[in-house]
Scaffold this motif. Structure first.
Motif, PDB file in Angstrom:
ATOM      1  N   SER A 206     -21.374  22.269 -15.508  1.00 29.15           N
ATOM      2  CA  SER A 206     -22.175  21.282 -16.236  1.00 29.15           C
ATOM      3  C   SER A 206     -21.759  21.190 -17.696  1.00 29.15           C
ATOM      4  O   SER A 206     -21.805  20.125 -18.306  1.00 29.15           O
TER       5      SER A 206
ATOM      6  N   ASP B 237     -15.647  20.384 -18.643  1.00 30.93           N
ATOM      7  CA  ASP B 237     -14.957  19.481 -17.723  1.00 30.93           C
ATOM      8  C   ASP B 237     -13.849  20.245 -16.991  1.00 30.93           C
ATOM      9  O   ASP B 237     -12.668  20.056 -17.241  1.00 30.93           O
TER      10      ASP B 237
ATOM     11  N   THR C  48     -11.800  21.688 -13.544  1.00 31.32           N
ATOM     12  CA  THR C  48     -11.354  21.304 -12.211  1.00 31.32           C
ATOM     13  C   THR C  48     -11.738  22.379 -11.213  1.00 31.32           C
ATOM     14  O   THR C  48     -12.196  22.087 -10.111  1.00 31.32           O
TER      15      THR C  48
ATOM     16  N   SER D 157      -8.475  23.258 -15.861  1.00 30.58           N
ATOM     17  CA  SER D 157      -8.937  22.012 -16.445  1.00 30.58           C
ATOM     18  C   SER D 157      -7.726  21.137 -16.762  1.00 30.58           C
ATOM     19  O   SER D 157      -6.586  21.604 -16.714  1.00 30.58           O
TER      20      SER D 157
ATOM     21  N   THR E  19     -10.437  23.421 -22.995  1.00 29.48           N
ATOM     22  CA  THR E  19     -11.556  23.462 -22.057  1.00 29.48           C
ATOM     23  C   THR E  19     -11.439  24.665 -21.121  1.00 29.48           C
ATOM     24  O   THR E  19     -12.421  25.377 -20.886  1.00 29.48           O
TER      25      THR E  19
END
Length: 147
Positions: free
Chosen positions: A78, A81, A83, A107, A112
């Motif tokens: 949440s 971002d 994968t 990601s 990130t």
């Protein structure tokens, strides 16, 4: 975001290096990933009161711990971002020099992946009911305090 299935986190004994290599290899076909971040927790041979740690024996309230791992992982998805996110933690005895925690995030971008990995590690250390008993060379033991 769809609710993800609870994933099995615990591995009996040390995390083998082959598991890490296989995790990396499994992501080569995912061409939307631009970065991975990996944290590897390793048992240290700390010296405490003149006695060296030989191993740590990990125990947990497994059902509760698996649920907390799931909640932490979902919160990370949440917040970041990502994968992919994979977490593995040892149960049982892990010798000094062996791996006990493997956190792997993926990601599109490195920042990130790194931030998500750090977030997961800090949340795991703070929230998951896992207990480590340090076993010393002289066979005495004590409960480990996380730092």
């Amino acid at each position: 975001m769809d609710k993800k299935k609870t994933k099995k986190v615990f591995i009996q004994g040390a995390i083998p290096p082959e598991k890490i290599a296989q995790s990396i290899a499994n992501h080569q076909s995912k061409t939307n990933i631009g970065a991975h971040s990996i944290f590897l927790g390793q048992v240290r041979a700390d010296e405490i009161d003149g006695n060296e740690v030989r191993s740590i024996e990990y125990t947990a309230y497994e059902d509760m711990a698996e649920q907390v791992f799931h909640e932490i992982r979902e919160a990370a998805f949440s917040k970041f971002d990502m994968t992919c996110a994979h977490i593995y933690h040892s149960l049982g005895e892990v010798k000094a020099g062996e791996l006990c925690l493997f956190v792997f995030t993926s990601s599109a971008h490195r920042k990130t992946a790194i931030e998500a990995c750090n977030y997961l590690v800090e949340e795991i250390k703070a929230r998951v009911p896992i207990f480590g008993k340090e076993i010393f060379e002289d066979e005495t033991h004590q409960w480990k305090v996380n730092k």
